[in-house]
Design an enzyme around this catalytic site. Structure first.
Site, PDB file in Angstrom:
ATOM      1  N   ASP A   1      -9.575  15.163 -16.714  1.00  0.00           N
ATOM      2  CA  ASP A   1      -9.794  13.722 -16.902  1.00  0.00           C
ATOM      3  C   ASP A   1      -9.537  13.415 -18.373  1.00  0.00           C
ATOM      4  OD1 ASP A   1     -10.880  11.155 -17.339  1.00  0.00           O
ATOM      5  OD2 ASP A   1     -12.235  11.384 -15.632  1.00  0.00           O
TER       6      ASP A   1
ATOM      7  N   TYR B   1     -17.674  12.242 -15.515  1.00  0.00           N
ATOM      8  CA  TYR B   1     -17.985  10.890 -15.068  1.00  0.00           C
ATOM      9  C   TYR B   1     -18.917  10.983 -13.852  1.00  0.00           C
ATOM     10  CZ  TYR B   1     -17.436   6.001 -14.126  1.00  0.00           C
ATOM     11  OH  TYR B   1     -17.708   4.678 -13.949  1.00  0.00           O
TER      12      TYR B   1
ATOM     13  N   ARG C   1       0.834  -1.214   0.000  1.00  0.00           N
ATOM     14  CA  ARG C   1       0.000   0.000   0.000  1.00  0.00           C
ATOM     15  C   ARG C   1       0.866   1.260   0.000  1.00  0.00           C
ATOM     16  NH1 ARG C   1      -2.043   1.814   4.382  1.00  0.00           N
ATOM     17  NH2 ARG C   1      -2.384  -0.227   5.342  1.00  0.00           N
TER      18      ARG C   1
ATOM     19  N   LYS D   1      -9.758   1.709 -19.110  1.00  0.00           N
ATOM     20  CA  LYS D   1     -10.274   1.966 -20.449  1.00  0.00           C
ATOM     21  C   LYS D   1      -9.157   1.783 -21.479  1.00  0.00           C
ATOM     22  CE  LYS D   1     -13.934   3.012 -17.982  1.00  0.00           C
ATOM     23  NZ  LYS D   1     -14.274   4.376 -17.590  1.00  0.00           N
TER      24      LYS D   1
HETATM   25  C1  LIG Z   1     -14.691   5.019 -16.483  1.00  0.00           C
HETATM   26  C2  LIG Z   1     -14.315   6.429 -16.240  1.00  0.00           C
HETATM   27  C3  LIG Z   1     -13.846   6.820 -14.990  1.00  0.00           C
HETATM   28  C4  LIG Z   1     -13.798   5.887 -13.813  1.00  0.00           C
HETATM   29  O1  LIG Z   1     -12.864   4.879 -13.965  1.00  0.00           O
HETATM   30  P1  LIG Z   1     -12.962   3.448 -13.198  1.00  0.00           P
HETATM   31  O2  LIG Z   1     -11.697   2.803 -13.591  1.00  0.00           O
HETATM   32  O3  LIG Z   1     -14.207   2.796 -13.731  1.00  0.00           O
HETATM   33  O4  LIG Z   1     -13.078   3.734 -11.745  1.00  0.00           O
HETATM   34  C5  LIG Z   1     -13.454   8.133 -14.825  1.00  0.00           C
HETATM   35  N1  LIG Z   1     -13.547   9.019 -15.832  1.00  0.00           N
HETATM   36  C6  LIG Z   1     -14.025   8.683 -17.048  1.00  0.00           C
HETATM   37  C7  LIG Z   1     -14.114   9.715 -18.120  1.00  0.00           C
HETATM   38  C8  LIG Z   1     -14.434   7.370 -17.292  1.00  0.00           C
HETATM   39  O5  LIG Z   1     -14.929   7.048 -18.496  1.00  0.00           O
END
Ligand SMILES: *Cc1c(COP(=O)(O)O)cnc(C)c1O
Length: 397
Positions: free
Chosen positions: A187, A114, A61, A212
């Site tokens: 983001d 998100y 951690r 993603k």
């Molecule tokens: C999916 C997503 C997140 C969150 O990510 P996780 O790995 O599912 O926690 C944050 N921002 C955007 C734009 C996303 O598409």
């Protein structure tokens, strides 16, 4: 042997392959192994160890081999000094906000983000911790300027935004933020560092879901914050250690492996999404297509400036059809899968119905239900043929 490093003199593809990997000192293997151990051997006299310290191999951690390798690769690809890899994109977002904000601070955030960001700022940080929050349509920088207060600490934007693909001008917002001593986080999940690097455009933090495009194979979750070391030291000390969204070494390894082909995959995502967007736009039964690569899309001119070489694999579109016809259309798809998430190798589609509580924040064309489409890396023609046959079977074409 000496650790190999790959600086800016190397291109994006070379760094995607090599950065963070090296010859394993023990076995000579040319791929670094997965280190699943939770603990690392202590020094002879451990009394001076900081048990809550980051950046020392002590306990996974605090720090761990595989997360370090991944952090090195991501910092390089996003063009940042330092990176923190965590268990999910939301782990990264909440870790960033937790470390930066305290009661009495004010945050401006994009009206399209998100869903967890909306919950954190619109329901949790404001009501539980006394952080003032303002939702702003950041696609117009003047709206942001007008919302700034003396206590504004952070501006958080998402571009392209999930799910409307709204484009915000990163450079313009960085200038506004910095003129007022405010930090800017972006983001970058939808674009990926192949198409857009927010730090190079002036942002202080780049946050992304590794789940993603970076992993790209739909089989591991992760998240990352990239930025200056002085900022990230604070986030490590406060959030990584005490909130505990630790990435598993196995997931860090899988994501390292996936990231090697990020540039190749993104090329195909960019190409396929543009072709599919153009094809959809030409169909009379399609009410709109939102894709930053289309001239008709909001923010196309800004996207051309800040996204290169392409506009990513995400698009949204509407059908001139009633509620159930949308579901029937999806049921006829054979190549494209109905599922949430995005940025996988395979194409994923999700029908976002009419009962989204945030609909009032979206442009009007999104109010009658629409599809968010993560265009995969299959053959372009197979994707278009799949959409065509499903529209025909539904009676829309
Ligand atoms: C999916 C997503 C997140 C969150 O990510 P996780 O790995 O599912 O926690 C944050 N921002 C955007 C734009 C996303 O598409």
């Amino acid at each position: 042997m000496a650790k190999r490093t790959y600086g800016k003199e190397y291109g994006f593809m070379t760094r995607a392959v090599h950065t963070g990997n090296d010859v394993d000192g023990e076995t000579g293997a040319i791929k670094r192994p997965i280190t699943m151990a939770n603990s690392y051997e202590l020094p002879y006299d451990p009394t001076d160890m900081n048990w809550s310290g980051a950046g020392q191999t002590l306990y996974t951690r605090n720090d761990g081999a595989n997360q370090n390798y991944l952090q090195e690769k991501l910092a390089s690809l996003e063009g940042g000094e330092d990176c923190i890899a965590l268990a999910s994109g939301v782990g990264a977002l909440s870790g960033l906000f937790f470390a930066l904000l305290q009661s009495g601070d004010h945050v401006i955030f994009s009206s399209v983000t998100y869903i967890a960001v909306y919950r954190l700022f619109n329901e949790l940080f404001n009501h539980k911790f006394g952080v003032e929050t303002t939702i702003v349509d950041t696609t117009d920088p003047e709206n942001v300027r007008a919302a700034i207060r003396p206590n504004t600490k952070l501006i958080h934007i998402e571009t392209p935004g999930n799910p409307t693909l709204g484009i915000t001008d990163i450079r313009a917002l960085a200038e506004i933020a910095h003129a007022h001593g405010i930090l800017l986080s972006v983001d970058n999940t939808f674009a990926s560092p192949y198409n857009q690097r927010p730090l190079e455009l002036g942002a202080d933090f780049c946050v992304e879901s590794l789940t993603k495009y970076i992993n790209g194979h739909g089989d591991a979750m992760g998240g990352a914050i990239i930025g200056k070391k002085e900022h990230l030291d604070l986030i490590r000390a406060q959030s990584q250690i005490n909130l505990g969204a630790t990435i598993s070494p196995f997931n860090a390894w899988l994501i390292m492996r996936g990231a090697v082909t990020l540039p190749l995959r993104m090329k195909q995502h960019n190409e396929n999404a543009l072709a599919v967007a153009k094809w959809l736009e030409a169909q009379p039964c399609v009410s709109f297509v939102a894709y930053p690569g289309l001239e008709s899309s909001q923010g196309h001119e800004i996207a051309k400036k800040q996204m290169a070489p392409g506009f990513g694999g995400m698009l949204s579109f509407g059908l001139k059809a009633d509620h159930d016809t949308h579901n029937r259309f999806v049921s006829h798809l054979k190549v494209i899968t109905s599922a949430v998430s995005l940025g996988h190798d395979e194409s994923l589609i999700v029908f976002l119905g009419e009962n989204d509580e945030r609909q009032y924040l979206y442009p009007e064309k999104f109010h009658n239900g629409f599809f968010r489409f993560s265009v995969g890396i299959e053959d372009t023609q197979d994707l278009i043929d799949d959409l065509k046959q499903a529209l025909e079977k539904t009676g829309l074409l």
